[in-house]
Design a protein around this motif. Sequence first.
Motif, PDB file in Angstrom:
ATOM      1  N   TYR A 161       6.352   2.350   0.218  1.00  0.00           N
ATOM      2  CA  TYR A 161       5.487   1.359   1.147  1.00  0.00           C
ATOM      3  C   TYR A 161       6.094   1.359   2.447  1.00  0.00           C
ATOM      4  N   ASP A 162       5.295   0.961   3.445  1.00  0.00           N
ATOM      5  CA  ASP A 162       5.580   0.598   4.954  1.00  0.00           C
ATOM      6  C   ASP A 162       6.052  -0.845   4.718  1.00  0.00           C
TER       7      ASP A 162
ATOM      8  N   ASP B 211       1.663  15.832   2.503  1.00  0.00           N
ATOM      9  CA  ASP B 211       1.798  15.608   4.157  1.00  0.00           C
ATOM     10  C   ASP B 211       3.210  15.313   4.196  1.00  0.00           C
TER      11      ASP B 211
ATOM     12  N   VAL C 289       3.860  11.725   6.052  1.00  0.00           N
ATOM     13  CA  VAL C 289       3.562  10.520   5.231  1.00  0.00           C
ATOM     14  C   VAL C 289       4.576  10.052   4.257  1.00  0.00           C
TER      15      VAL C 289
ATOM     16  N   ASP D 130       0.485   5.486   0.154  1.00  0.00           N
ATOM     17  CA  ASP D 130      -0.694   6.682   0.394  1.00  0.00           C
ATOM     18  C   ASP D 130      -0.001   7.685  -0.507  1.00  0.00           C
TER      19      ASP D 130
ATOM     20  N   ARG E 241      -0.469  10.722  -0.889  1.00  0.00           N
ATOM     21  CA  ARG E 241      -0.283  12.155  -0.018  1.00  0.00           C
ATOM     22  C   ARG E 241       1.285  12.008  -0.001  1.00  0.00           C
TER      23      ARG E 241
ATOM     24  N   ASP F 174       0.762  -1.251   0.136  1.00  0.00           N
ATOM     25  CA  ASP F 174      -0.064  -0.141  -0.026  1.00  0.00           C
ATOM     26  C   ASP F 174       0.780   1.265   0.038  1.00  0.00           C
TER      27      ASP F 174
END
Length: 193
Positions: free
Chosen positions: A137-138, A130, A133, A122, A124, A120
Amino acid sequence: MKTNSKHINGIDTEALGNAAQAIANDASQGQTKWLVSSHWKGGTRSDAKVSEYHLAGQRIARNFTISIDEPLELCGANQYANPQEYLLAALNACMIVGYTALCSLQGITIDELVIETEGDIDLRGFLGLDPTVKPGYDGLRYTVHLKGSGTTEQFEEIHRKVMATSPNYFNIANAIPLQSQLVIGSLAEKHAA
């Protein structure tokens, strides 16, 4: 895939064993360098050109083009897979080579090998909306589906070895340094000078 004399799963196990022995005897035989030149084609399109790689100090010609785009929803023309899909495909493909080679060297035939990988992002972070963020990937999640003539214990050991030896697994699982250089001006101008 069935076996054929020294070929198991499409791998020439004798040639692979000989290559491994040659590299064990002389580490310089295992030194490689990989090169890709990516060219913007307008919008979100680019083509990555593969024209050579180096093995044991020798240049070996290659001739491949990898076309890349983004989905319509991300301002692309949806003509080709996007960079994230290629990244995940490169991870999967590298691990598949490992599973196939390790199974073949142990005389294990593979009936099915599928790797499903997902992650996943994000947007942003990518869009700079942001600063808290991450742009990437995490983490990634992957599942290996492996069926063949090996025992559960053999497949578990091969799975551990692939995670320990796959170059792309290593490259994604560990932070590797990137060295950047920006050249202002056309590459054609550089070659004309």
